[in-house]
Design an enzyme around this catalytic site. Structure first.
Site, PDB file in Angstrom:
ATOM      1  N   LEU A  63       0.865  -1.182   0.000  1.00  0.00           N
ATOM      2  CA  LEU A  63       0.000   0.000   0.000  1.00  0.00           C
ATOM      3  C   LEU A  63       0.903   1.234   0.000  1.00  0.00           C
ATOM      4  O   LEU A  63       2.097   1.130   0.290  1.00  0.00           O
ATOM      5  CB  LEU A  63      -0.922   0.001   1.218  1.00  0.00           C
ATOM      6  CG  LEU A  63      -1.868  -1.210   1.358  1.00  0.00           C
ATOM      7  CD1 LEU A  63      -2.665  -1.114   2.658  1.00  0.00           C
ATOM      8  CD2 LEU A  63      -2.816  -1.308   0.173  1.00  0.00           C
ATOM      9  N   ASN A  94       7.272  -1.919   1.717  1.00  0.00           N
ATOM     10  CA  ASN A  94       7.463  -1.255   0.432  1.00  0.00           C
ATOM     11  C   ASN A  94       6.986   0.185   0.555  1.00  0.00           C
ATOM     12  O   ASN A  94       6.194   0.674  -0.231  1.00  0.00           O
ATOM     13  CB  ASN A  94       6.677  -2.000  -0.659  1.00  0.00           C
ATOM     14  CG  ASN A  94       6.906  -1.428  -2.042  1.00  0.00           C
ATOM     15  OD1 ASN A  94       7.946  -0.847  -2.317  1.00  0.00           O
ATOM     16  ND2 ASN A  94       5.920  -1.571  -2.920  1.00  0.00           N
ATOM     17  N   ASP A 304      -0.215  -9.990  -5.069  1.00  0.00           N
ATOM     18  CA  ASP A 304       1.001  -9.169  -5.190  1.00  0.00           C
ATOM     19  C   ASP A 304       0.617  -7.736  -5.557  1.00  0.00           C
ATOM     20  O   ASP A 304       1.222  -7.104  -6.430  1.00  0.00           O
ATOM     21  CB  ASP A 304       1.966  -9.753  -6.214  1.00  0.00           C
ATOM     22  CG  ASP A 304       3.398  -9.262  -5.995  1.00  0.00           C
ATOM     23  OD1 ASP A 304       3.720  -8.870  -4.868  1.00  0.00           O
ATOM     24  OD2 ASP A 304       4.182  -9.264  -6.964  1.00  0.00           O
ATOM     25  N   GLY A 323       4.778  -3.298 -11.592  1.00  0.00           N
ATOM     26  CA  GLY A 323       3.771  -3.613 -10.586  1.00  0.00           C
ATOM     27  C   GLY A 323       2.360  -3.473 -11.108  1.00  0.00           C
ATOM     28  O   GLY A 323       2.085  -2.688 -12.020  1.00  0.00           O
TER      29      GLY A 323
END
Length: 417
Positions: A63, A94, A304, A323
């Site tokens: 997030l 992340n 993911d 991503g």
């Protein structure tokens, strides 16, 4: 109080599996399960072909918050997870800053408490994820970290992974190691195959993944530490793990939903939503990966989920960030690839893998439930995306099954229908 009426229970190994029952939820617990329950004061929940299972868990979710709130806040992340049927998500390190000590984990636990979706923080494996010195693993676990992972960074130093696994095994912690050898991968951004060669994109061979997995498995054998290999994307990688599992039980793995259904053929449009790490493999590899879904080799399937703003995606392909989001679409894709019980199993085994109590559908148990209808077919569109960032690789793809809502932590969230 909530009364779930005429729901079909999907709970493999339970006497209730496949049975149609009423469930009465009171004060966050399953108070009663019966063939016909009447309770005038309860909120009635009933729908055609409504199914219920224990709440789903996604073991790899990124997030934006903290640090990149423009991508996705924690509040919006909870709504997106619930829309996808997930009652629990593991939050990857992340962000900015990433948790690497007790205070970082405590902060995440405090700001995510009392949500309808349980958020389990994953701590960094090494300081600043530089791969040189171990982070404060024990202190982070004591504060609530469920695993340790340098997100999308391979542990280059084999001795550091060895020492980390040995240390973490003293308190039964799970270490994750990203399966990619950076020396072989080089500056590659896509899989090495015929399609990508014709497109002229910098590629990396699947060997980069296979070598790293082979090394990590050897270290896991030596240490007997608990190793989780996330987002495996190659058949040879899964074969190595399959052989390992024949003699040992300390290694688990996940596969992301996009690697099970999307191939490098998607790259022919140079759409950066298909720039993903690990890269999408060729069509033959994807079909072979699907054959592992019922094998027991793949422990969990993850979305993911990686939200990115248009500034990161609306660029030339080689400059775009890798991503895709996936919380809202994971079930609708996976449900097409295997039978319903296997689908639910792959979306719930993460509790066991990461030392979390697996919810139960029993009287007196805490209500941690996902409600869904498994047969409805539709096409995934932007209107189905709850996430702030819209970088989905599944736009325009066929889906099977819709999520009705979730019940967890004495709260219920329902999707608009």
């Amino acid at each position: 109080m909530i009364l779930l009426k005429n729901v079909i229970i999907v709970n493999a190994g339970s006497d209730l599996n496949g049975k149609k029952r009423d469930l009465l939820i009171k004060n966050g617990k399953i108070e009663k399960i019966g063939a016909s329950i009447k309770e005038e004061n309860a909120k009635l929940v009933e729908a055609a072909n409504l199914h219920v299972s224990i709440g789903w868990i996604d073991t790899s979710v990124s997030l934006g918050e903290p640090g990149f709130e423009e991508r996705q806040t924690l509040e919006n992340g909870v709504k997106a997870a619930a829309a996808g049927g997930f009652t629990t998500i593991m939050l990857n390190p992340n962000n900015q800053p990433n948790p690497q000590d007790q205070s970082g984990i405590k902060y995440l636990k405090n700001v995510t408490a009392h949500q309808a979706v349980s958020i389990l923080p994953v701590g960094s494996f090494t300081l600043n994820q530089k791969g040189k010195h171990l982070a404060e693993l024990y202190d982070m676990q004591e504060a609530g970290a469920v695993s340790f992972y340098d997100y999308k960074h391979e542990v280059t130093n084999a001795n550091l992974l060895k020492v980390g696994l040995q240390y973490a095994s003293s308190f039964n912690a799970v270490v994750q190691s990203f399966p990619q050898n950076k020396d072989i991968a080089g500056k590659g951004m896509v899989n090495e195959d015929t399609v990508t060669t014709n497109l002229g994109l910098k590629s990396m061979p699947s060997l980069a993944e296979e070598l790293q997995i082979a090394r990590d498995l050897r270290i896991a054998t030596y240490t007997n530490g608990r190793l989780h290999i996330p987002t495996v994307s190659t058949v040879e990688g899964l074969k190595l793990i399959r052989e390992y599992k024949k003699t040992a039980q300390n290694v688990t793995c996940s596969v992301s939903i996009h690697h099970l259904t999307l191939s490098s053929n998607e790259l022919e449009t140079f759409d950066a939503n298909f720039k993903i790490q690990p890269p999408l493999r060729d069509e033959k590899e994807v079909k072979q990966l699907q054959k592992f879904l019922n094998s027991g080799v793949i422990d969990v399937v993850t979305s993911d989920h990686t939200p990115l703003t248009i500034e990161h995606k609306d660029l030339e392909f080689d400059r775009a960030t890798a991503g895709t989001i996936g919380l809202e679409s994971a079930f609708g894709i996976l449900n097409q690839l295997t039978d319903l019980e296997t689908t639910i199993g792959l979306l719930t085994k993460g509790y066991h893998v990461f030392n979390q109590a697996t919810p139960q559908i029993k009287e007196g148990q805490i209500a941690n439930l996902t409600l869904f209808e498994p047969e409805t077919s539709y096409t995934f569109e932007k209107s189905h995306i709850v996430s702030t960032s819209k970088n989905s690789a599944f736009l325009g793809k066929a889906m099977k099954g819709t999520v009705f809502g979730i019940i967890n932590n004495k709260k219920a969230l329902w999707n608009e229908r």
